[in-house]
Write a protein that holds these residues in place. Structure first.
Motif, PDB file in Angstrom:
ATOM      1  N   UNK A  98      -9.218  10.573   7.627  1.00  0.00           N
ATOM      2  CA  UNK A  98      -9.996  10.639   7.919  1.00  0.00           C
ATOM      3  C   UNK A  98     -10.795  10.334   8.898  1.00  0.00           C
ATOM      4  N   UNK A  99      -9.573   8.919   9.855  1.00  0.00           N
ATOM      5  CA  UNK A  99     -10.424   8.052  11.410  1.00  0.00           C
ATOM      6  C   UNK A  99     -10.531   9.992  12.038  1.00  0.00           C
ATOM      7  N   UNK A 100      -9.167  10.880  12.446  1.00  0.00           N
ATOM      8  CA  UNK A 100      -9.964  11.578  13.139  1.00  0.00           C
ATOM      9  C   UNK A 100     -10.942  12.650  12.321  1.00  0.00           C
ATOM     10  N   UNK A 101     -11.192  12.845  11.561  1.00  0.00           N
ATOM     11  CA  UNK A 101     -13.063  13.127  10.900  1.00  0.00           C
ATOM     12  C   UNK A 101     -13.410  12.796  11.101  1.00  0.00           C
ATOM     13  N   UNK A 111       0.986  -1.268  -0.223  1.00  0.00           N
ATOM     14  CA  UNK A 111      -0.097   0.157   0.191  1.00  0.00           C
ATOM     15  C   UNK A 111       0.830   1.468   0.185  1.00  0.00           C
ATOM     16  N   UNK A 112       0.886   2.303  -0.436  1.00  0.00           N
ATOM     17  CA  UNK A 112       1.475   3.332  -0.694  1.00  0.00           C
ATOM     18  C   UNK A 112       1.342   3.917   0.481  1.00  0.00           C
ATOM     19  N   UNK A 113       2.548   4.665   1.252  1.00  0.00           N
ATOM     20  CA  UNK A 113       2.695   5.049   2.155  1.00  0.00           C
ATOM     21  C   UNK A 113       1.751   5.791   2.597  1.00  0.00           C
ATOM     22  N   UNK A 114       1.347   7.226   1.518  1.00  0.00           N
ATOM     23  CA  UNK A 114       0.571   8.381   1.776  1.00  0.00           C
ATOM     24  C   UNK A 114      -1.067   7.787   1.864  1.00  0.00           C
ATOM     25  N   UNK A 115      -1.283   5.925   1.340  1.00  0.00           N
ATOM     26  CA  UNK A 115      -2.218   5.948   2.470  1.00  0.00           C
ATOM     27  C   UNK A 115      -2.785   5.419   3.632  1.00  0.00           C
ATOM     28  N   UNK A 116      -1.644   5.388   4.537  1.00  0.00           N
ATOM     29  CA  UNK A 116      -1.677   5.294   5.907  1.00  0.00           C
ATOM     30  C   UNK A 116      -2.528   6.509   6.476  1.00  0.00           C
ATOM     31  N   UNK A 117      -1.402   7.833   5.264  1.00  0.00           N
ATOM     32  CA  UNK A 117      -1.874   9.227   6.182  1.00  0.00           C
ATOM     33  C   UNK A 117      -3.176   9.916   6.257  1.00  0.00           C
ATOM     34  N   UNK A 118      -3.551   9.290   5.210  1.00  0.00           N
ATOM     35  CA  UNK A 118      -5.160   9.541   4.176  1.00  0.00           C
ATOM     36  C   UNK A 118      -6.118   8.779   5.271  1.00  0.00           C
ATOM     37  N   UNK A 119      -5.638   7.293   5.619  1.00  0.00           N
ATOM     38  CA  UNK A 119      -6.478   6.470   6.860  1.00  0.00           C
ATOM     39  C   UNK A 119      -6.408   7.585   8.658  1.00  0.00           C
ATOM     40  N   UNK A 175      -5.887   3.294  14.178  1.00  0.00           N
ATOM     41  CA  UNK A 175      -5.422   2.987  13.205  1.00  0.00           C
ATOM     42  C   UNK A 175      -5.241   1.819  12.276  1.00  0.00           C
ATOM     43  N   UNK A 176      -4.110   1.671  13.541  1.00  0.00           N
ATOM     44  CA  UNK A 176      -3.557   0.480  13.523  1.00  0.00           C
ATOM     45  C   UNK A 176      -3.897  -0.610  13.826  1.00  0.00           C
ATOM     46  N   UNK A 177      -5.259  -1.867  13.320  1.00  0.00           N
ATOM     47  CA  UNK A 177      -5.813  -2.768  13.519  1.00  0.00           C
ATOM     48  C   UNK A 177      -4.551  -3.903  13.063  1.00  0.00           C
ATOM     49  N   UNK A 178      -4.568  -4.531  14.186  1.00  0.00           N
ATOM     50  CA  UNK A 178      -3.560  -6.188  14.395  1.00  0.00           C
ATOM     51  C   UNK A 178      -3.023  -6.525  12.838  1.00  0.00           C
ATOM     52  N   UNK A 179      -4.068  -6.021  11.704  1.00  0.00           N
ATOM     53  CA  UNK A 179      -3.520  -6.543  10.553  1.00  0.00           C
ATOM     54  C   UNK A 179      -2.189  -5.450  10.285  1.00  0.00           C
ATOM     55  N   UNK A 180      -2.503  -4.268  10.319  1.00  0.00           N
ATOM     56  CA  UNK A 180      -1.836  -3.200  10.309  1.00  0.00           C
ATOM     57  C   UNK A 180      -0.773  -2.827  10.666  1.00  0.00           C
TER      58      UNK A 180
END
Lengths: 325, 325, 325, 325
Positions: free
Chosen positions: C247-250, C236-244, D278-283
């Motif tokens: 989103x979670x924050x929001x 997964x591109x590292x950018x995606x983790x940042x995006x997630x 953000x960090x589910x077990x998978x992550x």
């Protein structure tokens, strides 16, 4: 025992061995073949020039120039010697190549990366500084004589289903290099040359040569550009050991009473037949190789890749190049 | 030509070859050695039992039980045959092991992972389903007869500086398995056995055996637990080819006039000397191996690892095990 | 938080993710895109059909058919499930290929064999039963519907200096297959899909796709024959983790007092800018991958190679084929 | 935004990062920690000395000396810079080792050779000039200060079933080195340090450290001899990217109206909880690594092995040594 010229000899990919074997036996000048030796610091350079069909007939090698650098000291993994030979090889490559500094070149690593004695070509390719894709990346003022170098290890027929020659032809048509340099593991005639010699030839790769016995030619005719072949003996065909035993027997018996009886029974044809018999189909595909073949192949791959990187990248130093890789 | 017992024979790691060579020649019962053959579907199982020093003297193998499964068909990469042999091997391993289903076992892969003909052991280890570390992970109700299996490829002396035996001793003292299974590439006497035979022995590994010529023993005495050795011939010493040539020569000359003269000149000692002469120090470390050695080693590693996984994990199926790996 | 359609989304190579992300958000039918789901035993098959430019506009994928087989259970290395998915994949490959049983096919393994997350393609190629070179070897009566299969791993631009597309074009022109199957490691949008999904597409490989971000297309237009792409998300591109995280924050802030202030400050464009800022040039080339990436890539390579061998060699069984390999 | 000391920080194996993160935030002298910086030609050497439990409490690193050599230029594969850093590293190793020139040393390569980001240790071991087995081979007059060096890559728990620590303990008890040098891939806190820093520590390896999160300690206490750890960050935990996004958000919001509301809602504990979410077990087992990880690991392995060979073999030159290898 006088071995008449034309008799069966164990196969060798080295022109210097082919010429030497016959010469040694015949003690005479070979027609159409000139052999020149030069002494380096710890190594010998032998230049064999095969002139036309006459020369080919005499030693069984295609007409062209063959340069062999030989150094028994390589067996001891002497780093200084490796470095000196790498430099000598770089000079020979440059001379044989004879191209402008910015003419594009394709390096091809023949052989099977997963079978150690046959992995020389792929391992050299791994170490080549490729630059063909850097033209757009390197600033124009640094580009200077940057030679576009590409490097490919196309795999072997058994694992790809495609003749190596077909892959190379396809790629050559696409990227249009001015020359192809093909690196391959070779079969020698003498076990002493395993890992201690490098051969350079402007004839390309011939069918039947190399550890695998190439099925098609890789040469100027088939590819449309000059093909330089670089090889290192990594094996001796098992047949050769059988032949050596026979020769030794013959030598030992010489001068004893029984010798003449024996000799009468074994003419050149009988020698060949005897060896064919020892070599059942199963044995025919066997090769002799040292136990430490992995280190040997790795050392020689580094030596050759070093020489190629030096010979191909004269305009830009390797250090500069690495910045864009 | 009558080869007297006690004469020099090319070295083999296979007890079945050692027994066969002498028996074939001597046409008599070997003292202290019992040989039994059994026919499977596409393969032969030979059981050699060497009784005490008498048997050891007769065939040059340590006292103990040797089981060889031999199948020329393996050369053709017949998947069905591979599977049948893997199952037969699993049964033999279980029988020789004779341990409760939950007794811990250490599998050791001897040899050099980077030199194809010597890589059998490390490649088997890669494929072993290890479970020793799963005890805490697997739920108690599933654990049942889960056998703690560990697997190690300790590398070779030349690249680690440590005797394989020292590493194994150290690990055995730490993890206390009830048995060690050591997998190694072997040298055969006949090229036809390369890649077509598996030997199982309850004697452990002896100094001088294997492709590398092990320097130390790995046996019950040195490790304090039973050691089962599993091996596949991947090479023949180059000397053997020389010897074969001589034998063939002798056979061919037999009955001809010159034979007696020749025979007079070559006693057993002369044979040995002649071969020593062919084998200069350089040649001494050479081995004969097929060009397709990589595929052969991979196939045999899969076959052996499959047999080991089946034999060692009887209580828990491989599929169940994989969930916790 | 309502994410309007057309807003920036983290990149994914999976059409099912691209369709799902937008659909999930928009809760409406996507124009020019049909999505169909089918339940298998332990896995889900999603068929996305992108119709013309309208569909491409909607989810950012080239027009064509995409089949994704997804199974979270693959993470547990369930052998049965692997086998079932391999068979399902074989059926899908056959259907998409739609060629006579003896039409020649070229399998191409994209990516870098030496960088584990990118090694899927080369590892699949290693396991393909190639047969193109066997036509002369296999007896005519056995040949039947033997499909000539070739397989090539052309390496990556950085180590060869040659665009993968150029190598493939050259080889395709030479060997004239009726279809090319290109296997590649993919980037997913969700970490849960790493190693748990296989995508099959009849669109070929598009520039920008794959772990490396392919520079050129490999499709019917560039190669002159249909190109089927098979891929597995390995990163997964590292950018995606940042995006997630954003989103979670929001989501978390939603409904609290501060939320509206925050929301006012972060429109779709701000999200994109924020992520661009987190991703300095250094971070841009980073990918997220599991620690156990090696086993995962090996498992998936075996699954795909198994499916390809089954789908491509219908006329001759693998066992029969092995005899001639 | 004032991050109070003691708040959650993304994990790092680098003491220089751990000290820097806290210091940067706290703008005060850390109790029990001294940090010293030194400028080299193209690189920075940071020496962190953690004094007793107080220092450990402050930055979460075991008491001892940590030396980090950092050079952003390594990213550009600058050969000169690599060479200079290798020499600097050799000097630091020698200083930290503080042993007579002939005291035996064991180099241990931790990690999984088959998973690129974790392969640093095994790849260094491949390149170490081992000499422990040469004592009997090297002529006495040349032996001089020949240091017996052994090198081992014991594999990872998941593929051997044996804790790395158990293997090392077993071997250390057998071969009795005066020191162990353990090489391992590390996790950094900042992506900019991936492949651009080398850390040297006299504390050994701690549980939880390294890319895999080591389960047991490898230190003077567990092995009975000093353990020097050498590591290079090859990954950043995926959690860090999430954390960075949050920090950036907080910074961006700072000074705006909504900031205080936001800040009120997210205390240190909330940050941690958010990231855990953000960090589910998978992550949780995911790591961030560059696409070109293979070249990076190879370069750094060569740099470290070069430094080790220079530092360990002072009495005998590498060239001399190679003759006996």
């Amino acid at each position: 025992m006088a071995i008449s010229q034309g008799q069966w000899h164990p196969y060798t990919d080295l022109a210097s061995e082919a010429a030497g074997a016959v010469q040694g036996a015949a003690r005479q000048q070979l027609p159409g073949v000139t052999v020149q030796e030069e002494q380096g610091d710890g190594f010998t350079v032998t230049r064999v020039h095969v002139h036309g069909p006459e020369g080919e007939q005499a030693i069984g090698k295609a007409p062209g120039r063959y340069v062999t650098i030989e150094a028994p000291g390589l067996r001891e993994r002497n780093l200084d010697l490796q470095e000196r030979i790498s430099q000598a090889l770089a000079r020979e490559i440059e001379a044989l190549l004879g191209l402008p500094a910015d003419a594009p070149v394709l390096v091809v690593g023949l052989g099977n990366a997963r079978a150690t004695p046959d992995a020389l070509g792929p391992r050299v390719v791994e170490k080549i500084l490729v630059s063909r894709h850097l033209r757009d990346v390197v600033p124009a003022e640094l580009r200077g004589d940057l030679r576009p170098v590409a490097a490919l290890a196309p795999g072997v027929l058994g694992t790809t289903g495609v003749e190596t020659g077909e892959v190379i032809q396809g790629v050559v048509e696409r990227i249009r290099p001015r020359a192809v340099i093909a690196v391959d593991a070779l079969a020698a005639r003498s076990v002493e040359r395993i890992g201690t010699a490098v051969q350079l030839a402007d004839t390309g790769i011939r069918p039947g040569s190399g550890l695998q016995g190439r099925r098609v030619a890789l040469d100027a005719e088939s590819l449309g550009v000059p093909v330089i072949a670089i090889g290192v003996p990594t094996v001796v065909h098992a047949a050769t050991i059988a032949y050596d035993t026979f020769q030794l027997l013959a030598t030992r018996l010489k001068g004893r009473n029984a010798f003449f009886d024996l000799y009468a029974q074994f003419g050149p044809e009988e020698v060949r037949r005897l060896i064919d018999e020892v070599l059942t189909p199963a044995v025919g595909s066997l090769v002799v190789t040292p136990k430490g073949v992995d280190e040997m192949v790795e050392d020689m791959a580094r030596l050759i890749a070093g020489a190629l990187n030096a010979a191909l990248h004269k305009g830009v130093t390797a250090k500069e190049l690495m910045r864009y890789v």
